[in-house]
Design a protein around this motif. Structure first.
Motif, short mmCIF file in Angstrom:
data_model
loop_
_atom_site.label_atom_id
_atom_site.label_comp_id
_atom_site.label_asym_id
_atom_site.label_seq_id
_atom_site.Cartn_x
_atom_site.Cartn_y
_atom_site.Cartn_z
N CYS A 51 46.91 76.83 -52.02
CA CYS A 51 47.18 76.77 -50.58
C CYS A 51 46.16 77.58 -49.78
O CYS A 51 46.12 77.47 -48.55
CB CYS A 51 48.60 77.25 -50.30
N GLU A 74 51.50 81.50 -55.34
CA GLU A 74 52.93 81.47 -55.65
C GLU A 74 53.25 80.51 -56.80
O GLU A 74 54.13 80.78 -57.61
CB GLU A 74 53.68 81.03 -54.38
N THR A 75 52.51 79.41 -56.87
CA THR A 75 52.87 78.39 -57.87
C THR A 75 52.32 78.71 -59.25
O THR A 75 52.80 78.17 -60.25
CB THR A 75 52.36 77.00 -57.44
N CYS A 91 49.52 81.96 -48.40
CA CYS A 91 50.61 81.85 -49.38
C CYS A 91 51.58 83.03 -49.24
O CYS A 91 51.20 84.11 -48.81
CB CYS A 91 50.03 81.76 -50.78
N ASP A 92 52.82 82.80 -49.67
CA ASP A 92 53.95 83.69 -49.36
C ASP A 92 53.63 85.19 -49.38
O ASP A 92 53.89 85.91 -48.42
CB ASP A 92 55.10 83.48 -50.34
N THR A 140 49.32 75.47 -46.69
CA THR A 140 50.50 76.10 -47.29
C THR A 140 51.66 75.11 -47.29
O THR A 140 51.59 74.03 -46.69
CB THR A 140 50.88 77.35 -46.49
N CYS A 141 52.74 75.49 -47.94
CA CYS A 141 53.92 74.62 -48.05
C CYS A 141 54.33 74.11 -46.67
O CYS A 141 54.35 74.87 -45.70
CB CYS A 141 55.07 75.37 -48.70
N ALA A 192 56.10 80.76 -46.74
CA ALA A 192 54.78 80.82 -46.11
C ALA A 192 54.88 80.48 -44.62
O ALA A 192 54.32 81.19 -43.77
CB ALA A 192 53.81 79.86 -46.80
FE1 FES Z 1 51.43 78.82 -51.44
FE2 FES Z 1 53.82 77.58 -50.87
S1 FES Z 1 52.86 77.89 -52.78
S2 FES Z 1 52.38 78.46 -49.56
#
Ligand code: FES
Length: 593
Positions: free
Chosen positions: A73, A105-106, A141-142, A213-214, A220
């Motif tokens: 992201c 995050e992923t 990202c978060d 981002t998501c 995020a």
């Molecule tokens: Fe990075 Fe959702 S995984 S913003």
């Protein structure tokens, strides 16, 4: 002795070029690039390739970049950084980009949250130790967002956040699909036998269609809204899609603006006031934002000495209606939110209802109200009107009781109304592995009235407080069409997730919180309206069980994880390290050679 022109230049006080703003303040970077001695020689000479005037006392702007191919992201951040640089040069500054550890995050295990505090240290020390006068925090990202703000806040230089922007809407079989939210939904459909694995795999390539981002109101996006609500981003920063050219334009404007902020000495502590945090809490309720924002704002507030606590979240969030109809609480996605007017439209609605501190200062030098007072709402289906909210009183609820003496949180907009008052028998899991072992067992004694209890997933227990609190339902109940149950844990959950999920239970099980001694069949009572979370056993029984509790062995001995477990505070304190709380300023350190 006659001094050369260059010597005179580098010895003088700051006289910025290009934007007409003069300042008599001597900038901290002049301690590096100003002296005409051997130290100045070293600092300038090794910065090869810059023209002489780059070190004439102009503001040095650090661009703190979380670019990484392992953080998909943030993979477009190099281009954003280049656009920021254009703006900095144009305004008469010198941009210098620097990397910090990125937190995807992923991909990152055991959880990106384990490293948020580590990155905040990376940011803080990178800023303080370098010739930086102001900093652009390039994050998305978060965990990168709070990490960068926490680190910068502990230095208290002028700083501005540029968010990466959300992805475009996912598109699958004629419908919009949202990051995370539809992953959880599809996964449950597969377990229930209503979706084939082939279709599930087909959806995979349709969800993440662009950089960014998501695209749901996950953590995020919630943090991007928090950034704008705190006044740390330019108006509109939260929602411009990553792939929209207006994101590049904003990057350029951010570069221009940070130079002016240095001249104005507009430091983070002038923006991150109690009023700003109260605005952010209300905004999170209005946008149906993530529970993770609770933890991150508590940690950020701790860095600037604002006494924020869980009660503030409960008190301020109670009267806030959720207006934004975005997944996971609602129907739409961030791209729709931007076209509908984005966060400025929400801020205006709150301001008109008396639910915004209008005078809170923002990075552009104007009050938040000046920024948004004429913001249009182009689509009241996406940004609902006050007369037709998605949910009345949608702010985060803080529950307490003998099961969570220091609090636990629940997001009402993502929960099932019929479960907000519930009493049922516990089905317990000692760890996430124990949960995986048991949950699909056809003989598991569980029905829709049961309360799933997951232990040892908090800050010390996991470690890092992973996003596993929205544990999936038992397949045998999914097959019967059950879609939600009460779940309780000391974990967090993804901001993209949904359900009647009680999280952040404090103290956590791994440090001897009452969650640790819940047993299968114990009755648990929740009443969200009364803010109650109760384990129905006697006080004496609870005491006796706790006296027999034994601390679990840590997952890893030595290394960063040991430091983390030793020094992390509980969720109700923001899960920061105890030794990082507070602002240590950005005094120029002593020379290195
Ligand atoms: Fe990075 Fe959702 S995984 S913003």
């Amino acid at each position: 002795m006659q001094r050369s022109k260059q010597e005179r230049k580098i010895q003088m006080k700051e006289k910025p070029t290009g934007n007409g703003i003069a300042s008599e303040r001597r900038l901290r970077s002049s301690a590096w690039f100003g002296p005409a001695d051997k130290d100045g020689f070293i600092h300038r000479s090794w910065m090869r390739g810059y023209p002489e005037h780059a070190f004439d006392g102009r503001p040095i702007i650090g661009i703190c970049n979380t670019w990484s191919e392992l953080t998909p992201c943030n993979a477009h951040f190099r281009e954003l950084a280049e656009r920021v640089k254009r703006g900095v040069w144009e305004a008469g500054g010198l941009p210098l980009e620097f990397p910090v550890m990125s937190l995807g995050e992923t991909n990152l295990r055991p959880t990106a949250m384990l490293f948020r505090n580590l990155v905040s240290m990376d940011v803080e020390e990178s800023i303080r130790g370098n010739p930086i006068d102001g900093v652009v925090l390039l994050c998305g990202c978060d965990k990168t967002v709070p990490a960068l703000i926490m680190g910068a806040a502990s230095c208290d230089l002028p700083a501005i956040v540029l968010s990466g922007g959300p992805m475009l809407n996912g598109k699958f079989r004629g419908k919009d699909i949202g990051s995370g939210t539809d992953v959880w939904r599809f996964s449950e459909e597969v377990k229930a036998g209503r979706m084939s694995l082939t279709v599930f795999r087909d959806a995979e390539t349709c969800m993440s269609r662009s950089t960014g981002t998501c695209n749901t109101m996950g953590t995020a996006s919630s943090m991007a809204c928090t950034v704008e609500a705190l006044g740390l981003g330019l108006p509109g920063n939260a929602a411009i899609p990553a792939a929209d050219s207006r994101r590049l334009t904003m990057a350029h404007q951010v570069g221009q603006r940070i130079v002016a902020m240095v001249h104005e000495d507009l430091r983070l502590s002038k923006i991150l006031t109690r009023e700003a945090f109260e605005n952010a809490i209300r905004v999170n309720g209005a946008v149906g934002g993530s529970t993770n924002v609770v933890i991150h704002t508590l940690a950020i507030a701790g860095r600037v000495g604002v006494k924020l606590c869980l009660e503030d979240w409960d008190r301020l969030g109670r009267s806030i209606d959720t207006l934004v109809d975005l997944m996971p609480s609602g129907r739409f996605l961030m791209e729709d939110f931007y076209y509908a007017g984005g966060l400025p439209a929400v801020l205006r609605a709150l301001g008109e209802k008396g639910q915004l501190h209008r005078d809170a200062l923002t990075v552009n030098g104007q009050s938040i109200w000046e920024n948004v007072k004429e913001a249009p709402n182009w689509n009241p289906e996406v940004i609902r009107l006050e007369t037709n909210p998605l949910l009345r009183e949608g702010g985060i609820a803080v529950l307490r009781g003998n099961l969570a003496p220091n609090g636990a949180v629940l997001k009402p907009s993502a929960a099932s109304p019929h479960l907000l008052r519930h009493r049922g028998p516990a089905v317990t899991f000692e760890s996430i592995e124990h949960y995986y072992e048991r949950i699909a067992d056809p003989d598991l004694d569980v029905d829709e009235n049961s309360v799933l209890v997951l232990k040892n997933c908090g800050p010390c227990g996991y470690p890092g407080m992973a996003e596993v609190g929205n544990m999936g339902l038992p397949p045998k109940l999914l097959q019967r069409g059950i879609t939600d149950m009460v779940r309780i844990s000391d974990a967090r959950m993804s901001g993209t997730a949904y359900g009647t999920v009680i999280l952040h239970t404090a103290p956590e099980a791994a440090v001897g919180g009452p969650l640790a001694v819940v047993r299968d069949g114990d009755m648990i009572e929740i009443d969200v309206a009364a803010r109650k979370l109760q384990l129905d056993i006697s006080e004496a029984e609870l005491k006796q069980r706790l006296s027999q509790w034994k601390r679990p062995e840590p997952a890893m001995k030595g290394g960063y994880q040991s430091l983390y477990v030793e020094r992390v505070m509980q969720a109700d304190k923001g899960a920061d390290f105890d030794f990082l709380v507070g602002c240590r300023g950005a005094a120029v350190p002593r020379e290195s050679h």
